[in-house]
Motif scaffolding. Structure first.
Motif, mmCIF file in Angstrom:
data_model
loop_
_atom_site.group_PDB
_atom_site.id
_atom_site.type_symbol
_atom_site.label_atom_id
_atom_site.label_comp_id
_atom_site.label_asym_id
_atom_site.label_seq_id
_atom_site.Cartn_x
_atom_site.Cartn_y
_atom_site.Cartn_z
ATOM 1 N N LEU A 171 1.256 25.647 -49.495
ATOM 2 C CA LEU A 171 1.366 26.983 -48.922
ATOM 3 C C LEU A 171 2.366 26.862 -47.785
ATOM 4 C CD1 LEU A 171 0.434 29.941 -48.491
ATOM 5 C CD2 LEU A 171 -1.330 29.005 -46.952
ATOM 6 N N ASP A 172 3.499 27.532 -47.918
ATOM 7 C CA ASP A 172 4.506 27.550 -46.863
ATOM 8 C C ASP A 172 4.402 28.851 -46.084
ATOM 9 O OD1 ASP A 172 5.721 25.107 -47.055
ATOM 10 O OD2 ASP A 172 7.479 25.795 -48.149
ATOM 11 N N VAL A 173 3.976 28.738 -44.858
ATOM 12 C CA VAL A 173 3.954 29.862 -43.928
ATOM 13 C C VAL A 173 5.165 29.598 -43.039
ATOM 14 C CG1 VAL A 173 2.600 31.059 -42.173
ATOM 15 C CG2 VAL A 173 1.439 29.903 -44.071
ATOM 16 N N ARG A 174 6.323 30.152 -43.427
ATOM 17 C CA ARG A 174 7.586 29.747 -42.803
ATOM 18 C C ARG A 174 8.380 30.938 -42.278
ATOM 19 N NH1 ARG A 174 11.765 30.797 -46.205
ATOM 20 N NH2 ARG A 174 11.235 31.110 -48.375
ATOM 21 N N PRO A 175 9.224 30.672 -41.309
ATOM 22 C CA PRO A 175 10.059 31.742 -40.746
ATOM 23 C C PRO A 175 10.910 32.409 -41.824
ATOM 24 C CG PRO A 175 10.221 29.760 -39.415
ATOM 25 C CD PRO A 175 9.465 29.391 -40.657
ATOM 26 N N GLY A 176 10.981 33.721 -41.777
ATOM 27 C CA GLY A 176 11.798 34.482 -42.716
ATOM 28 C C GLY A 176 11.094 34.845 -44.005
ATOM 29 N N ALA A 177 9.931 34.251 -44.264
ATOM 30 C CA ALA A 177 9.164 34.561 -45.474
ATOM 31 C C ALA A 177 8.143 35.651 -45.135
ATOM 32 C CB ALA A 177 8.483 33.305 -46.008
ATOM 33 N N SER A 178 7.310 35.977 -46.094
ATOM 34 C CA SER A 178 6.389 37.095 -45.894
ATOM 35 C C SER A 178 5.139 36.751 -45.076
ATOM 36 C CB SER A 178 5.970 37.678 -47.241
ATOM 37 O OG SER A 178 5.273 36.703 -47.989
ATOM 38 N N ARG A 200 13.394 29.425 -36.923
ATOM 39 C CA ARG A 200 14.173 29.046 -38.111
ATOM 40 C C ARG A 200 14.865 27.705 -37.918
ATOM 41 N NH1 ARG A 200 16.080 34.194 -41.511
ATOM 42 N NH2 ARG A 200 14.319 35.522 -40.995
ATOM 43 N N ALA A 201 15.437 27.492 -36.745
ATOM 44 C CA ALA A 201 16.093 26.203 -36.469
ATOM 45 C C ALA A 201 15.073 25.077 -36.434
ATOM 46 C CB ALA A 201 16.876 26.272 -35.170
ATOM 47 N N ALA A 202 13.898 25.340 -35.838
ATOM 48 C CA ALA A 202 12.856 24.307 -35.775
ATOM 49 C C ALA A 202 12.373 23.952 -37.172
ATOM 50 C CB ALA A 202 11.698 24.786 -34.904
ATOM 51 N N TRP A 203 12.160 24.959 -38.024
ATOM 52 C CA TRP A 203 11.723 24.709 -39.402
ATOM 53 C C TRP A 203 12.778 23.896 -40.161
ATOM 54 C CZ3 TRP A 203 7.056 25.882 -41.703
ATOM 55 C CH2 TRP A 203 6.982 25.712 -43.078
#
Length: 158
Positions: A103-110, A151-154
């Motif tokens: 499960l990716d809970v990532r910047p820019g995603a929903s 986003r940069a950290a990810w």
């Protein structure tokens, strides 16, 4: 002059990303939590977004059912639904971690955690402790690195 600006910009980006790079492992049973970050402006009382990658080493799906921390009044599981006319935010009751998946809970995603009324003064060494509770794997406490640029950290983990 241009070279100095580039060096300064690169240095500031490194500072924004550096806490996320020194990640200690966090696990709950067959679940591994990595890329743990909280995006913050550093101002108290604002809502801040949190992100994580949860890998499931079991063939059986699990479910993230709760999250909490001393650094916010509450943590909600938000999902952004985009439509042609704009978008809306939905507060999900839980998120599924697929069996033998991630499960990716990532910047820019929903998906993102929303830390309501976040207090960055609760951070220690640029990190805050979140407690995540899973239906089957139980509870795990994990440090999330604070960053001004999620986003940069990810991307720094790649």
């Amino acid at each position: 002059m241009f070279k100095s600006v580039l060096i300064l910009t690169a240095s500031l980006m490194a500072l924004a990303v550096a806490p996320a790079l020194a990640e200690e492992p966090a696990s709950a049973g067959p679940l591994d939590l990595t890329r743990r970050i909280v995006a913050t402006s550093g101002a108290a009382g604002e809502d801040s977004a949190g992100y994580v990658r949860i890998r499931n080493g079991s063939p059986v799906a699990d479910e993230l059912v709760d999250a909490s921390c001393a650094c916010a009044d509450t943590i909600e599981f938000h999902r952004v639904v985009r439509t042609e006319s704009g978008g809306s935010m939905i507060d999900d009751p839980s998120w599924t971690v697929p069996g033998n998946g991630a499960l990716d809970v990532r910047p820019g995603a929903s998906l993102h955690f929303m830390l309501i009324n976040f207090d960055p003064s609760k951070a220690v060494d640029g990190r805050v402790a979140l407690t995540l509770t899973f239906r089957d794997a139980g509870t795990v406490q994990a440090d999330f690195a604070l960053t001004g640029d999620s986003r940069a950290a990810w991307a720094a983990f790649d």
